[in-house]
Scaffold this active site. Structure first.
Site, PDB file in Angstrom:
ATOM      1  N   ASP A 216       0.753  -0.982  -0.178  1.00 16.46           N
ATOM      2  CA  ASP A 216       0.094   0.165   0.035  1.00 16.46           C
ATOM      3  C   ASP A 216       0.649   1.192   0.083  1.00 16.46           C
ATOM      4  O   ASP A 216       1.923   1.420   0.372  1.00 16.46           O
ATOM      5  CB  ASP A 216      -0.801   0.265   1.641  1.00 16.46           C
ATOM      6  CG  ASP A 216      -2.526  -0.917   0.971  1.00 16.46           C
ATOM      7  OD1 ASP A 216      -2.778  -0.790   0.168  1.00 16.46           O
ATOM      8  OD2 ASP A 216      -3.574  -1.084   1.984  1.00 16.46           O
TER       9      ASP A 216
ATOM     10  N   LYS B  41      -4.300   3.143  -2.266  1.00 16.98           N
ATOM     11  CA  LYS B  41      -4.836   3.982  -2.729  1.00 16.98           C
ATOM     12  C   LYS B  41      -4.131   5.545  -2.155  1.00 16.98           C
ATOM     13  O   LYS B  41      -4.589   5.641  -0.865  1.00 16.98           O
ATOM     14  CB  LYS B  41      -5.818   3.436  -1.983  1.00 16.98           C
ATOM     15  CG  LYS B  41      -6.496   2.233  -1.870  1.00 16.98           C
ATOM     16  CD  LYS B  41      -7.915   1.366  -1.508  1.00 16.98           C
ATOM     17  CE  LYS B  41      -7.875   0.241  -1.894  1.00 16.98           C
ATOM     18  NZ  LYS B  41      -6.875  -0.976  -1.468  1.00 16.98           N
TER      19      LYS B  41
ATOM     20  N   MET C  90      -9.267   8.670   8.950  1.00 18.81           N
ATOM     21  CA  MET C  90      -9.152   8.958   7.890  1.00 18.81           C
ATOM     22  C   MET C  90     -10.139   9.887   8.379  1.00 18.81           C
ATOM     23  O   MET C  90     -11.501  10.050   6.642  1.00 18.81           O
ATOM     24  CB  MET C  90      -9.774   7.628   6.566  1.00 18.81           C
ATOM     25  CG  MET C  90      -9.153   7.213   6.559  1.00 18.81           C
ATOM     26  SD  MET C  90      -9.009   5.615   5.091  1.00 18.81           S
ATOM     27  CE  MET C  90      -9.967   4.532   6.980  1.00 18.81           C
TER      28      MET C  90
END
Length: 315
Positions: free
Chosen positions: A41, A63, A176
């Site tokens: 990642d 991502k 997030m």
């Protein structure tokens, strides 16, 4: 023969931890060292990939927030594809793969194709962040329970977050949540009406860690005046982040970004010494190791993108 070597095919869904390479678990390190292929990642510390064998294939499937990135369906397909030809496949994720890491979707795919797998936990961002504040996520007489939630939902849906724990004097850890911070803080003000302490820790445990503290009513303004996007941040709301020490908010000393040139195993030992004292590290062993093309290309790109304050050449 090692336990990993005895397995014909296995996929390891591995937590890389919060960013500091010294917080990688021993199990995760062993998986990386044995991997034939690593799908990693965006938030994985580059140095951790260099713990792998020089002939391991590296595939970036990160991502990045607010940009076009690898679709989860493509990642699932790659796991199946690589498991058909490789003995040990590692899916390397930042933090803990089972906490907002979409691990269930990958597990379902592997089960559907009858591919053996194992989930390897990692240190999650909330725990790592609180360690840097010198506090605990729970505290006797202050907070005896905690909720992990996310400000980012599938298909960018802006769902409400569960404030039950916070309303009962618990701790709320928001992953997030920086993009939706104004809406989240407004929801807390409207539904609970308590101006809780808030701390946001960017790049927790990394050399460029940055902490911003305030309250529900002030934190949005304090984040808004930051000069640039600070990187991934976790938001902690609750009395456990009250009265933070000045040393936490304004740490002294500068960190260096160190490039260690030399044979990989020797360079790893030197790099760890720098990492343990809070510096960022990267290894350049292109002139000493027979690297898989994906490694050579990736290391070259990292070196081109990064600015190093110190270079160490090993003989």
């Amino acid at each position: 023969m090692s336990a990993l070597a005895e397995v014909q095919t296995k996929v390891y869904l591995v937590g890389a931890g919060p960013g500091n390479p010294c917080l990688l678990t021993k199990k995760a390190e062993r998986c990386i060292q044995k991997a034939d292929v690593i799908l990693y990642d965006q938030l994985v510390n580059p140095f951790l990939l260099q713990l792998s064998r020089p002939d391991a294939e590296w595939i970036h499937v990160g991502k990045t927030p607010y940009t076009r990135t690898t679709k989860q369906e493509r990642i699932n397909a790659l796991l199946v594809e690589k498991a058909q030809s490789a003995q040990v496949v590692v899916r390397l994720k930042g933090g803990d793969p089972a906490i907002f890491g979409r691990v269930t979707e990958e597990v379902d795919t592997l089960r559907e194709h009858r591919i053996p797998f194992e989930i390897v936990p990692g240190v999650t961002a909330a725990s790592a962040a609180m360690s840097q504040l010198g506090r605990g996520l729970t505290e006797r007489g202050v907070s005896t329970h905690i909720t992990f939630t996310t400000g980012h939902f599938k298909n960018n849906e802006e769902n409400d977050i569960d404030l039950t724990t916070l309303a009962n004097d618990g701790t709320l850890a928001i992953y997030m949540g920086i993009k939706r911070l104004p809406e989240l803080m407004q929801a807390i003000q409207q539904q609970i009406g308590i101006d809780f302490p808030v701390a946001i820790i960017f790049n927790a445990t990394r050399s460029d860690q940055h902490v911003v503290s305030g309250t529900v009513s002030t934190i949005v303004e304090r984040i808004a005046v930051l000069p640039e996007r600070m990187g991934p941040g976790i938001t902690i709301v609750g009395h456990v982040v009250r009265d933070l020490d000045e040393a936490v908010l304004h740490p002294g000393g500068d960190f260096e970004t160190v490039l260690v040139k030399g044979e990989r195993h020797q360079a790893i030992e030197v790099a760890y010494e720098w990492a343990e004292t809070g510096h960022a590290v990267l290894i350049d062993d292109r002139g000493w190791s027979d690297l898989h093309p994906t490694q050579a290309e990736t290391i070259a790109r990292w070196i081109d993108e990064m600015t190093f304050t110190r270079e160490i050449s090993l003989t």
